[in-house]
Design a protein around this motif. Sequence first.
Motif, PDB file in Angstrom:
ATOM      1  N   VAL A 227       0.847  -1.198   0.000  1.00  0.00           N
ATOM      2  CA  VAL A 227       0.000   0.000   0.000  1.00  0.00           C
ATOM      3  C   VAL A 227       0.878   1.241   0.000  1.00  0.00           C
ATOM      4  N   HIS A 228       1.877   1.285   0.897  1.00  0.00           N
ATOM      5  CA  HIS A 228       2.859   2.371   0.906  1.00  0.00           C
ATOM      6  C   HIS A 228       4.062   1.889   0.102  1.00  0.00           C
ATOM      7  N   GLN A 229       4.184   2.350  -1.109  1.00  0.00           N
ATOM      8  CA  GLN A 229       5.106   1.735  -2.058  1.00  0.00           C
ATOM      9  C   GLN A 229       6.570   2.130  -1.882  1.00  0.00           C
ATOM     10  N   ALA A 230       6.844   3.159  -1.102  1.00  0.00           N
ATOM     11  CA  ALA A 230       8.216   3.572  -0.804  1.00  0.00           C
ATOM     12  C   ALA A 230       9.063   3.728  -2.066  1.00  0.00           C
ATOM     13  N   PRO A 231       8.700   4.659  -2.971  1.00  0.00           N
ATOM     14  CA  PRO A 231       9.488   4.847  -4.189  1.00  0.00           C
ATOM     15  C   PRO A 231      10.911   5.301  -3.878  1.00  0.00           C
ATOM     16  N   GLN A 232      11.849   4.767  -4.635  1.00  0.00           N
ATOM     17  CA  GLN A 232      13.259   5.106  -4.467  1.00  0.00           C
ATOM     18  C   GLN A 232      13.633   6.265  -5.389  1.00  0.00           C
ATOM     19  N   ARG A 233      14.687   6.970  -4.999  1.00  0.00           N
ATOM     20  CA  ARG A 233      15.219   8.044  -5.838  1.00  0.00           C
ATOM     21  C   ARG A 233      16.669   7.729  -6.176  1.00  0.00           C
ATOM     22  N   PHE A 234      17.051   8.024  -7.412  1.00  0.00           N
ATOM     23  CA  PHE A 234      18.388   7.696  -7.887  1.00  0.00           C
ATOM     24  C   PHE A 234      19.028   8.926  -8.519  1.00  0.00           C
ATOM     25  N   VAL A 235      20.322   9.077  -8.278  1.00  0.00           N
ATOM     26  CA  VAL A 235      21.018  10.251  -8.813  1.00  0.00           C
ATOM     27  C   VAL A 235      21.301  10.090 -10.298  1.00  0.00           C
ATOM     28  N   ASN A 236      21.389   8.849 -10.781  1.00  0.00           N
ATOM     29  CA  ASN A 236      21.653   8.632 -12.204  1.00  0.00           C
ATOM     30  C   ASN A 236      21.257   7.208 -12.582  1.00  0.00           C
ATOM     31  N   ARG A 237      21.410   6.917 -13.861  1.00  0.00           N
ATOM     32  CA  ARG A 237      21.014   5.594 -14.363  1.00  0.00           C
ATOM     33  C   ARG A 237      21.872   4.482 -13.763  1.00  0.00           C
ATOM     34  N   ALA A 238      23.142   4.745 -13.566  1.00  0.00           N
ATOM     35  CA  ALA A 238      24.023   3.721 -13.004  1.00  0.00           C
ATOM     36  C   ALA A 238      23.544   3.291 -11.617  1.00  0.00           C
ATOM     37  N   ALA A 239      23.120   4.253 -10.804  1.00  0.00           N
ATOM     38  CA  ALA A 239      22.617   3.930  -9.470  1.00  0.00           C
ATOM     39  C   ALA A 239      21.326   3.118  -9.564  1.00  0.00           C
ATOM     40  N   PHE A 240      20.494   3.476 -10.523  1.00  0.00           N
ATOM     41  CA  PHE A 240      19.243   2.722 -10.726  1.00  0.00           C
ATOM     42  C   PHE A 240      19.546   1.284 -11.132  1.00  0.00           C
ATOM     43  N   GLU A 241      20.466   1.094 -12.060  1.00  0.00           N
ATOM     44  CA  GLU A 241      20.781  -0.245 -12.545  1.00  0.00           C
ATOM     45  C   GLU A 241      21.429  -1.105 -11.453  1.00  0.00           C
ATOM     46  N   ALA A 242      22.156  -0.455 -10.552  1.00  0.00           N
ATOM     47  CA  ALA A 242      22.836  -1.197  -9.488  1.00  0.00           C
ATOM     48  C   ALA A 242      21.888  -1.574  -8.346  1.00  0.00           C
ATOM     49  N   PHE A 243      20.745  -0.940  -8.277  1.00  0.00           N
ATOM     50  CA  PHE A 243      19.810  -1.181  -7.174  1.00  0.00           C
ATOM     51  C   PHE A 243      19.264  -2.606  -7.261  1.00  0.00           C
ATOM     52  N   ASP A 244      19.365  -3.354  -6.170  1.00  0.00           N
ATOM     53  CA  ASP A 244      18.925  -4.757  -6.197  1.00  0.00           C
ATOM     54  C   ASP A 244      18.274  -5.209  -4.893  1.00  0.00           C
ATOM     55  N   ASP A 245      17.629  -4.293  -4.178  1.00  0.00           N
ATOM     56  CA  ASP A 245      16.957  -4.671  -2.938  1.00  0.00           C
ATOM     57  C   ASP A 245      15.898  -5.735  -3.236  1.00  0.00           C
ATOM     58  N   PRO A 246      15.969  -6.891  -2.591  1.00  0.00           N
ATOM     59  CA  PRO A 246      15.079  -8.014  -2.935  1.00  0.00           C
ATOM     60  C   PRO A 246      13.617  -7.804  -2.567  1.00  0.00           C
ATOM     61  N   ASP A 247      13.289  -6.754  -1.832  1.00  0.00           N
ATOM     62  CA  ASP A 247      11.891  -6.496  -1.474  1.00  0.00           C
ATOM     63  C   ASP A 247      11.277  -5.425  -2.366  1.00  0.00           C
ATOM     64  N   HIS A 248      11.905  -5.170  -3.508  1.00  0.00           N
ATOM     65  CA  HIS A 248      11.437  -4.122  -4.418  1.00  0.00           C
ATOM     66  C   HIS A 248      11.208  -4.684  -5.823  1.00  0.00           C
ATOM     67  N   GLU A 249      10.529  -3.866  -6.608  1.00  0.00           N
ATOM     68  CA  GLU A 249      10.357  -4.133  -8.035  1.00  0.00           C
ATOM     69  C   GLU A 249      10.825  -2.913  -8.822  1.00  0.00           C
ATOM     70  N   LYS A 250      11.287  -3.160 -10.027  1.00  0.00           N
ATOM     71  CA  LYS A 250      11.621  -2.085 -10.954  1.00  0.00           C
ATOM     72  C   LYS A 250      10.535  -2.021 -12.026  1.00  0.00           C
ATOM     73  N   LEU A 251      10.084  -0.805 -12.289  1.00  0.00           N
ATOM     74  CA  LEU A 251       9.043  -0.590 -13.296  1.00  0.00           C
ATOM     75  C   LEU A 251       9.650   0.161 -14.470  1.00  0.00           C
ATOM     76  N   PHE A 252       9.504  -0.395 -15.656  1.00  0.00           N
ATOM     77  CA  PHE A 252       9.995   0.226 -16.882  1.00  0.00           C
ATOM     78  C   PHE A 252       8.802   0.608 -17.751  1.00  0.00           C
ATOM     79  N   MET A 253       8.911   1.742 -18.446  1.00  0.00           N
ATOM     80  CA  MET A 253       7.819   2.178 -19.308  1.00  0.00           C
ATOM     81  C   MET A 253       8.379   2.741 -20.606  1.00  0.00           C
ATOM     82  N   SER A 254       7.776   2.342 -21.697  1.00  0.00           N
ATOM     83  CA  SER A 254       8.104   2.887 -23.012  1.00  0.00           C
ATOM     84  C   SER A 254       6.869   3.575 -23.562  1.00  0.00           C
TER      85      SER A 254
END
Length: 232
Positions: free
Chosen positions: A115-142
Amino acid sequence: KERGPLMTHSSAAPASPAFEDIIRGAQFRDRIAVLVKASPETTFQALHEVTLRDMKFAWLLGELRYLPSRLAGHMPVADSSRPFMNTLIEGGTLILRDDTPREVITGSAAQLHRVHQAPQRFVNRAAFEAFDDPDHEKLFMSVRVAPTGRPGEHWLVLEHATHALSPLAERKFARYWRAIKPMGAFVTRQLLRAVRRRAERAAVGPLAPRRPWLSVHATANERARVLPGDVR
């Protein structure tokens, strides 16, 4: 195990090789497309201008979905007058690839199954790609524009894919996905149709002013004048 994409309106809208490369490993996907009678440039301009006010019912559904987070102070109240894309970026979504006016690909990460999704913030794409917390999901949109093969007409496609970062997160998100998928598809259609309305209005341009009916009245001298064919 991948859930096959649902393609609303037509499955003829082509896939994006760039998106396929970025989302490798995503377990959940959806793709929705509408036809737009406008150029890619005009359509992308409309995409960057569309606001929540342009899709009021979808906005209402979103407000209901995120009401608990807003009441708990985890999410700010959405400004319906701001462009939708700006709101996404300010909320932590990253632009991963920008091929305007053909395609833009975004990425974000959160505990989407909660319910409280706790969105993450990243300084750049490299930080986003390195993120691997197992209790999260990554959402991609085109969001992309693709030719239909007919003059003056294009597909406007929104495709999204979710990558759960662990088997446990995948199981949790699968339950959420079954519940939220119909509403997500509805909101996506509302967004695409709002972009289409803006784009097609801009493509047509402002309507020419209607010419008023002219009322012609004869003067007294004209009424008294004898014309050929008059009976005296």
